[in-house]
Design an enzyme around this catalytic site. Sequence first.
Site, PDB file in Angstrom:
ATOM      1  N   ASP A  46       0.827  -1.213   0.000  1.00 29.94           N
ATOM      2  CA  ASP A  46       0.000   0.000   0.000  1.00 29.94           C
ATOM      3  C   ASP A  46       0.859   1.259   0.000  1.00 29.94           C
ATOM      4  OD1 ASP A  46      -2.425  -1.224  -0.134  1.00 29.94           O
ATOM      5  OD2 ASP A  46      -2.871  -1.121   1.996  1.00 29.94           O
ATOM      6  N   LYS A  48       3.498   2.064   2.475  1.00 31.69           N
ATOM      7  CA  LYS A  48       3.849   2.604   3.797  1.00 31.69           C
ATOM      8  C   LYS A  48       5.299   3.071   3.854  1.00 31.69           C
ATOM      9  CE  LYS A  48       2.611  -1.278   5.670  1.00 31.69           C
ATOM     10  NZ  LYS A  48       2.103  -1.904   4.440  1.00 31.69           N
ATOM     11  N   GLY A 124       2.811  -5.296   6.608  1.00 31.92           N
ATOM     12  CA  GLY A 124       1.475  -5.465   6.072  1.00 31.92           C
ATOM     13  C   GLY A 124       1.012  -6.903   6.033  1.00 31.92           C
ATOM     14  N   HIS A 125       1.968  -7.859   6.013  1.00 25.25           N
ATOM     15  CA  HIS A 125       1.580  -9.261   5.942  1.00 25.25           C
ATOM     16  C   HIS A 125       0.840  -9.698   7.207  1.00 25.25           C
ATOM     17  CE1 HIS A 125       4.202  -9.441   2.467  1.00 25.25           C
ATOM     18  NE2 HIS A 125       3.826 -10.687   2.251  1.00 25.25           N
ATOM     19  N   GLY A 482       2.926 -45.824  32.257  1.00 23.57           N
ATOM     20  CA  GLY A 482       3.636 -47.084  32.363  1.00 23.57           C
ATOM     21  C   GLY A 482       5.027 -46.969  32.953  1.00 23.57           C
ATOM     22  N   SER A 553       1.355 -35.420  33.859  1.00 23.70           N
ATOM     23  CA  SER A 553       1.642 -33.972  33.874  1.00 23.70           C
ATOM     24  C   SER A 553       2.747 -33.623  32.883  1.00 23.70           C
ATOM     25  CB  SER A 553       2.001 -33.501  35.284  1.00 23.70           C
ATOM     26  OG  SER A 553       2.991 -34.306  35.888  1.00 23.70           O
TER      27      SER A 553
END
Length: 646
Positions: A46, A48, A124-125, A482, A553
């Site tokens: 654009d 920038k 911009g991506h 296990g 965990s």
Amino acid sequence: MARSDTEQLDTSYQTEALIAEDIDAYLEKHQHKSMLRFITCGSVDDGKSTLIGRLLYDSKMIFEDQLAALEADSKKVGTQGQEIDFALLVDGLAAEREQGITIDVAYRFFATEKRKFIVADTPGHEQYTRNMITGASTADLAIILIDARQGILTQTRRHSYLAHLIGIKNLVVAVNKMDLVGYDQAVYDKIIADYAKFATEIGIENFTPIPISGLAGDNITSVSPNTPWYDGPDLVAHLETVELTNTVNRTKPLRMPVQWVNRPNLDFRGFSGQIASGTIKPGDEVRVLPSGRRSSVKSIVTMDGELDEAVAGQSVTLVLADEIDCSRGDVIAAADAPPQTADQFETTLVWMDENEMLPGRSYWMKIGSQMVSATVQTPKYQINVNNMEQLAAKTLELNGIGVAELATDRQIVFEPYADNRDLGGFILIDKLTNATVAAGMLHFCLRRSQNVHWQAVDVDRNAHALQKNQEPRVVWFTGLSGSGKSTIANMVEKRLHALGKHSFLLDGDNVRHGLNRDLGFTDADRVENIRRIGEVARLMADAGLIVLTAFISPFRAERQLVRSMLPEGEFFEVFVDTPLEVAEERDVKGLYKKARAGELKNFTGIDSDYEVPRNPEIRIDTTRTSPEEAAELIVNKITGIWSYTI
């Protein structure tokens, strides 16, 4: 006639003196100008970087050697008939120049006769949306660029929404590349009409539209004759006159997050920080939060001496009249208009990490100068930036934007983000990697956080432990399915019971029959499973018990969360270290067989990761240690003080 060496030396000194005098005059001239921070954003290509390059070039903020290098580089890449490719002034990374795009946030300084500026060129991506958030977080104004040939695109909407979300009140909609559409007013009017409709939908009340050409310079520093139908200001004129955030903040009550307690000697104690809002004078009454203690300002100290008044945006040291407790993370506020404190909130989150958000996981939360532990619940909804639709979501992925509830481990000083960006904006940090995973905005505190309070009790955890004649412990067995966790934990409890100790065993399978029967085995459910067990284990430890837990965990973050719930020295992590192939050979419950056959998803070690403990208190190698030997070691360890590995 040649000059003597002495004459040449005198002339050299005179030249240096003139240069120094010019520099001093330049610095003095710019020292007292106001500073505007703004960003340029929008979709890819654009314009920038070209716009910022044009601003730097027209404001004569380029050195001669930079200009020469720029002209040489411009010839290499080609500039569509122009002598200079202004974007090369900003696209500093090699990868950016090779691809012709902006990847990182580039900050540049320039000045005009009326004001100083710091501009951030944001990518911009879509994959670099998190970089755009970084640039927008300190900006007073955003320039949303729109390619006149393309109109409003997805990233135009995304960046506009984010700029509005971040709280930027001043928006400029710059329709760029007007030269490539023949300065057609109809094209410009159509784009502005479409944007106005979209802006209303997302809550943007005002914006300033300007037709420009960054490459040709139309309406940048002066109104262009190529757009006679446009009767507004040029871009620089608008930037020079827009109201600054700090100016608005000066009318609000005093808020100063304390960043540092300044105590160079025993005769001086001050509290340093940047004033977020309001004004302060010596003699003003203040309140320190969250403690609520009151005092008055004795003096305002800076590097240049004491001040009669300080305002929003200034960094100062406040000396108080009374010796009250105040430390980093506290907030000094107006005594008659203090901010709120709470520990549960509704927030909007912008997720910035490659890995998806795990509801219930504990992150560091940095808000102002405060650092606390925080957990995020399952999002209420995710926002589709294309149409502002609220979508059901169980998590947030990279660049996802959603609304969720958040809880902190203690009360924090805050204000809604709409009222105060410093006390309402925060980031979340992964506790293990220190990566910033999200940026967020606090909306309001939840009513329950104000209505639920800690009840004082006469029989505390120390009394419970004394009655049982033992020190509370949480012995956390972790390892693959296990590995032998439950077997060893059961033997440990039998030995403790024989010794007359008061203990309780929480086993993973048993708990899932009741307390956690509503949870599955996704990563998010595993996080919540361990969070609940951690809370139960903490309550049992408060009762003076030795708590044994046997859970896979798999994530370090959740094991660390439970450790952080307990006093130093009460948490013992026991890593039951069994190689995957050995655990799979045992396969007592037949789970590995099902997982290999694809009948059991998210099984740890097969299609779900297990994060090995880095510094467990005890490590048991089950390939060379029997369960009986391991149990004896663990009992000795938790009732003694030594560390051991077998």
